[in-house]
Design a protein around this motif. Structure first.
Motif, PDB file in Angstrom:
ATOM      1  N   ARG A 239       0.838  -1.207   0.000  1.00 32.52           N
ATOM      2  CA  ARG A 239       0.000   0.000   0.000  1.00 32.52           C
ATOM      3  C   ARG A 239       0.871   1.255   0.000  1.00 32.52           C
ATOM      4  NH1 ARG A 239      -5.552  -0.808   1.930  1.00 32.52           N
ATOM      5  NH2 ARG A 239      -5.819  -3.024   2.321  1.00 32.52           N
ATOM      6  N   PRO A 240       0.438   2.282  -0.718  1.00 35.99           N
ATOM      7  CA  PRO A 240       1.216   3.523  -0.767  1.00 35.99           C
ATOM      8  C   PRO A 240       1.056   4.343   0.517  1.00 35.99           C
ATOM      9  CG  PRO A 240      -0.751   3.706  -2.128  1.00 35.99           C
ATOM     10  CD  PRO A 240      -0.711   2.301  -1.603  1.00 35.99           C
ATOM     11  N   VAL A 241       2.189   4.681   1.100  1.00 29.64           N
ATOM     12  CA  VAL A 241       2.227   5.489   2.311  1.00 29.64           C
ATOM     13  C   VAL A 241       3.160   6.671   2.056  1.00 29.64           C
ATOM     14  CG1 VAL A 241       2.944   5.535   4.736  1.00 29.64           C
ATOM     15  CG2 VAL A 241       1.749   3.541   3.829  1.00 29.64           C
ATOM     16  N   LEU A 242       2.731   7.842   2.498  1.00 31.94           N
ATOM     17  CA  LEU A 242       3.518   9.056   2.321  1.00 31.94           C
ATOM     18  C   LEU A 242       4.137   9.450   3.651  1.00 31.94           C
ATOM     19  CD1 LEU A 242       4.305  11.403   0.393  1.00 31.94           C
ATOM     20  CD2 LEU A 242       2.256  12.593   1.227  1.00 31.94           C
ATOM     21  N   LEU A 243       5.432   9.726   3.628  1.00 31.38           N
ATOM     22  CA  LEU A 243       6.144  10.268   4.777  1.00 31.38           C
ATOM     23  C   LEU A 243       6.658  11.638   4.380  1.00 31.38           C
ATOM     24  CD1 LEU A 243       7.549  10.103   7.577  1.00 31.38           C
ATOM     25  CD2 LEU A 243       9.445   8.932   6.417  1.00 31.38           C
ATOM     26  N   VAL A 244       6.173  12.667   5.079  1.00 28.24           N
ATOM     27  CA  VAL A 244       6.625  14.023   4.798  1.00 28.24           C
ATOM     28  C   VAL A 244       7.599  14.404   5.894  1.00 28.24           C
ATOM     29  CG1 VAL A 244       5.974  16.415   4.382  1.00 28.24           C
ATOM     30  CG2 VAL A 244       4.393  14.573   3.759  1.00 28.24           C
ATOM     31  N   GLY A 245       8.841  14.624   5.506  1.00 30.06           N
ATOM     32  CA  GLY A 245       9.906  14.924   6.453  1.00 30.06           C
ATOM     33  C   GLY A 245      10.882  13.766   6.499  1.00 30.06           C
ATOM     34  N   ALA A 246      12.170  14.081   6.352  1.00 33.44           N
ATOM     35  CA  ALA A 246      13.183  13.028   6.295  1.00 33.44           C
ATOM     36  C   ALA A 246      14.350  13.328   7.229  1.00 33.44           C
ATOM     37  CB  ALA A 246      13.677  12.855   4.864  1.00 33.44           C
ATOM     38  N   GLY A 247      14.042  14.003   8.329  1.00 29.12           N
ATOM     39  CA  GLY A 247      15.034  14.234   9.369  1.00 29.12           C
ATOM     40  C   GLY A 247      15.047  13.050  10.315  1.00 29.12           C
ATOM     41  N   PRO A 248      15.641  13.224  11.493  1.00 23.93           N
ATOM     42  CA  PRO A 248      15.707  12.132  12.465  1.00 23.93           C
ATOM     43  C   PRO A 248      14.333  11.574  12.862  1.00 23.93           C
ATOM     44  CG  PRO A 248      17.212  13.881  13.082  1.00 23.93           C
ATOM     45  CD  PRO A 248      16.405  14.404  11.933  1.00 23.93           C
ATOM     46  N   VAL A 249      13.326  12.435  12.973  1.00 23.62           N
ATOM     47  CA  VAL A 249      11.990  11.962  13.349  1.00 23.62           C
ATOM     48  C   VAL A 249      11.392  11.123  12.215  1.00 23.62           C
ATOM     49  CG1 VAL A 249       9.651  12.646  13.987  1.00 23.62           C
ATOM     50  CG2 VAL A 249      11.608  13.883  14.927  1.00 23.62           C
ATOM     51  N   GLY A 250      11.495  11.591  10.995  1.00 18.35           N
ATOM     52  CA  GLY A 250      11.020  10.814   9.855  1.00 18.35           C
ATOM     53  C   GLY A 250      11.758   9.495   9.738  1.00 18.35           C
ATOM     54  N   GLU A 251      13.067   9.553   9.959  1.00 17.82           N
ATOM     55  CA  GLU A 251      13.872   8.331   9.911  1.00 17.82           C
ATOM     56  C   GLU A 251      13.369   7.311  10.929  1.00 17.82           C
ATOM     57  OE1 GLU A 251      18.333   7.004  11.128  1.00 17.82           O
ATOM     58  OE2 GLU A 251      18.163   8.892  10.006  1.00 17.82           O
ATOM     59  N   SER A 252      12.948   7.778  12.105  1.00 19.59           N
ATOM     60  CA  SER A 252      12.460   6.855  13.140  1.00 19.59           C
ATOM     61  C   SER A 252      11.144   6.192  12.746  1.00 19.59           C
ATOM     62  CB  SER A 252      12.298   7.584  14.473  1.00 19.59           C
ATOM     63  OG  SER A 252      11.161   8.428  14.467  1.00 19.59           O
ATOM     64  N   LYS A 253      10.418   6.741  11.801  1.00 21.65           N
ATOM     65  CA  LYS A 253       9.137   6.186  11.370  1.00 21.65           C
ATOM     66  C   LYS A 253       9.259   5.289  10.148  1.00 21.65           C
ATOM     67  CE  LYS A 253       7.164   8.521  14.589  1.00 21.65           C
ATOM     68  NZ  LYS A 253       6.890   7.848  15.839  1.00 21.65           N
ATOM     69  N   VAL A 254      10.245   5.526   9.308  1.00 24.87           N
ATOM     70  CA  VAL A 254      10.318   4.830   8.026  1.00 24.87           C
ATOM     71  C   VAL A 254      10.589   3.334   8.179  1.00 24.87           C
ATOM     72  CG1 VAL A 254      12.774   5.170   7.451  1.00 24.87           C
ATOM     73  CG2 VAL A 254      11.060   5.151   5.631  1.00 24.87           C
ATOM     74  N   GLY A 255      11.365   2.944   9.161  1.00 24.83           N
ATOM     75  CA  GLY A 255      11.688   1.526   9.330  1.00 24.83           C
ATOM     76  C   GLY A 255      10.458   0.666   9.558  1.00 24.83           C
ATOM     77  N   GLY A 256       9.565   1.131  10.412  1.00 25.13           N
ATOM     78  CA  GLY A 256       8.342   0.382  10.682  1.00 25.13           C
ATOM     79  C   GLY A 256       7.446   0.278   9.462  1.00 25.13           C
ATOM     80  N   LEU A 257       7.384   1.364   8.701  1.00 22.15           N
ATOM     81  CA  LEU A 257       6.568   1.348   7.484  1.00 22.15           C
ATOM     82  C   LEU A 257       7.122   0.357   6.472  1.00 22.15           C
ATOM     83  CD1 LEU A 257       5.998   5.202   7.141  1.00 22.15           C
ATOM     84  CD2 LEU A 257       4.316   3.488   7.911  1.00 22.15           C
ATOM     85  N   LEU A 258       8.439   0.366   6.303  1.00 21.25           N
ATOM     86  CA  LEU A 258       9.059  -0.568   5.360  1.00 21.25           C
ATOM     87  C   LEU A 258       8.935  -2.006   5.848  1.00 21.25           C
ATOM     88  CD1 LEU A 258      12.242   1.476   4.395  1.00 21.25           C
ATOM     89  CD2 LEU A 258      10.235   1.010   2.951  1.00 21.25           C
ATOM     90  N   SER A 259       9.094  -2.215   7.159  1.00 23.45           N
ATOM     91  CA  SER A 259       8.956  -3.567   7.714  1.00 23.45           C
ATOM     92  C   SER A 259       7.554  -4.120   7.502  1.00 23.45           C
ATOM     93  CB  SER A 259       9.277  -3.562   9.212  1.00 23.45           C
ATOM     94  OG  SER A 259      10.637  -3.299   9.414  1.00 23.45           O
ATOM     95  N   ALA A 260       6.565  -3.236   7.493  1.00 22.23           N
ATOM     96  CA  ALA A 260       5.186  -3.660   7.258  1.00 22.23           C
ATOM     97  C   ALA A 260       4.904  -3.881   5.775  1.00 22.23           C
ATOM     98  CB  ALA A 260       4.218  -2.620   7.826  1.00 22.23           C
ATOM     99  N   GLY A 261       5.878  -3.606   4.923  1.00 22.42           N
ATOM    100  CA  GLY A 261       5.719  -3.835   3.493  1.00 22.42           C
ATOM    101  C   GLY A 261       5.091  -2.691   2.734  1.00 22.42           C
ATOM    102  N   ALA A 262       4.969  -1.525   3.375  1.00 20.01           N
ATOM    103  CA  ALA A 262       4.385  -0.367   2.694  1.00 20.01           C
ATOM    104  C   ALA A 262       5.270   0.079   1.547  1.00 20.01           C
ATOM    105  CB  ALA A 262       4.194   0.786   3.681  1.00 20.01           C
ATOM    106  N   THR A 263       4.649   0.651   0.535  1.00 23.40           N
ATOM    107  CA  THR A 263       5.370   1.304  -0.543  1.00 23.40           C
ATOM    108  C   THR A 263       5.500   2.767  -0.128  1.00 23.40           C
ATOM    109  OG1 THR A 263       4.412  -0.213  -2.149  1.00 23.40           O
ATOM    110  CG2 THR A 263       5.337   1.846  -3.008  1.00 23.40           C
ATOM    111  N   VAL A 264       6.693   3.132   0.305  1.00 26.04           N
ATOM    112  CA  VAL A 264       6.909   4.426   0.957  1.00 26.04           C
ATOM    113  C   VAL A 264       7.460   5.458  -0.017  1.00 26.04           C
ATOM    114  CG1 VAL A 264       8.133   5.642   2.813  1.00 26.04           C
ATOM    115  CG2 VAL A 264       7.296   3.311   3.188  1.00 26.04           C
ATOM    116  N   THR A 265       6.815   6.615  -0.009  1.00 31.43           N
ATOM    117  CA  THR A 265       7.318   7.786  -0.711  1.00 31.43           C
ATOM    118  C   THR A 265       7.625   8.838   0.339  1.00 31.43           C
ATOM    119  OG1 THR A 265       6.000   7.329  -2.681  1.00 31.43           O
ATOM    120  CG2 THR A 265       6.786   9.595  -2.394  1.00 31.43           C
ATOM    121  N   VAL A 266       8.815   9.408   0.254  1.00 32.58           N
ATOM    122  CA  VAL A 266       9.251  10.446   1.182  1.00 32.58           C
ATOM    123  C   VAL A 266       9.312  11.767   0.430  1.00 32.58           C
ATOM    124  CG1 VAL A 266      11.139  11.250   2.666  1.00 32.58           C
ATOM    125  CG2 VAL A 266      10.596   8.806   2.548  1.00 32.58           C
ATOM    126  N   ILE A 267       8.740  12.797   1.053  1.00 28.92           N
ATOM    127  CA  ILE A 267       8.800  14.144   0.502  1.00 28.92           C
ATOM    128  C   ILE A 267       9.577  15.004   1.493  1.00 28.92           C
ATOM    129  CG2 ILE A 267       7.478  16.176  -0.218  1.00 28.92           C
ATOM    130  CD1 ILE A 267       6.908  13.741  -1.975  1.00 28.92           C
TER     131      ILE A 267
END
Length: 146
Positions: free
Chosen positions: A13-41
């Protein structure tokens, strides 16, 4: 307001993450582990997010958020300052996209729980965003027990 506890299948499933600093980085791992299709802006990103983009694990668009970025996404995580997060939340509401504005409980449709993972066992702890320290402490106690 009562919360509805739920575990979401994000595989593919497509998931959007807005922000790629340390806080965004802390969220991306869980999204990827869940198999999400992640787009970062984000105009800039941490080295870890850059490496994930270079490895093809996510798409990174080096720019500011645009409302059309929400088209077709399942959910959005706003790991940005509160004024920007509020605008993302409002646009997500117009489009019926679930939004989590990190550390901004008023502009959230869902909250990240503290999670204990032991194989297929998952225990999620939520304080509705009001006491993340308590949720972390409970998670550590449960991790010791399991």
């Amino acid at each position: 307001m009562s919360l509805f506890p739920i575990f979401v299948k994000l595989e593919g499933r497509p998931v959007l993450l807005v922000g790629a600093g340390p806080v965004g980085e802390s969220k991306v791992g869980g999204l990827l582990s869940a198999g999400a299709t992640v787009t970062v802006i984000a105009p800039n990103a941490t080295p870890a997010i850059v490496r994930l983009a270079e490895a093809g694990r996510l798409q990174w668009h080096r720019r500011e958020f645009r409302p059309d970025d929400l088209t077709g996404v399942t959910l959005v995580v706003a790991a940005v300052p509160k004024d920007v997060a509020r605008a993302i939340y409002e646009e997500a509401q117009r489009r019926n996209v679930l939004c989590n504005s990190v550390d901004d409980i008023e502009n959230c449709d869902f909250y990240y729980p503290a999670v204990v993972n032991r194989g297929d066992l998952q225990i999620a702890i939520s304080t509705a965003g009001h006491s993340p320290a308590l949720a972390r402490r409970l998670r550590m106690e449960l991790e010791r027990q399991f």
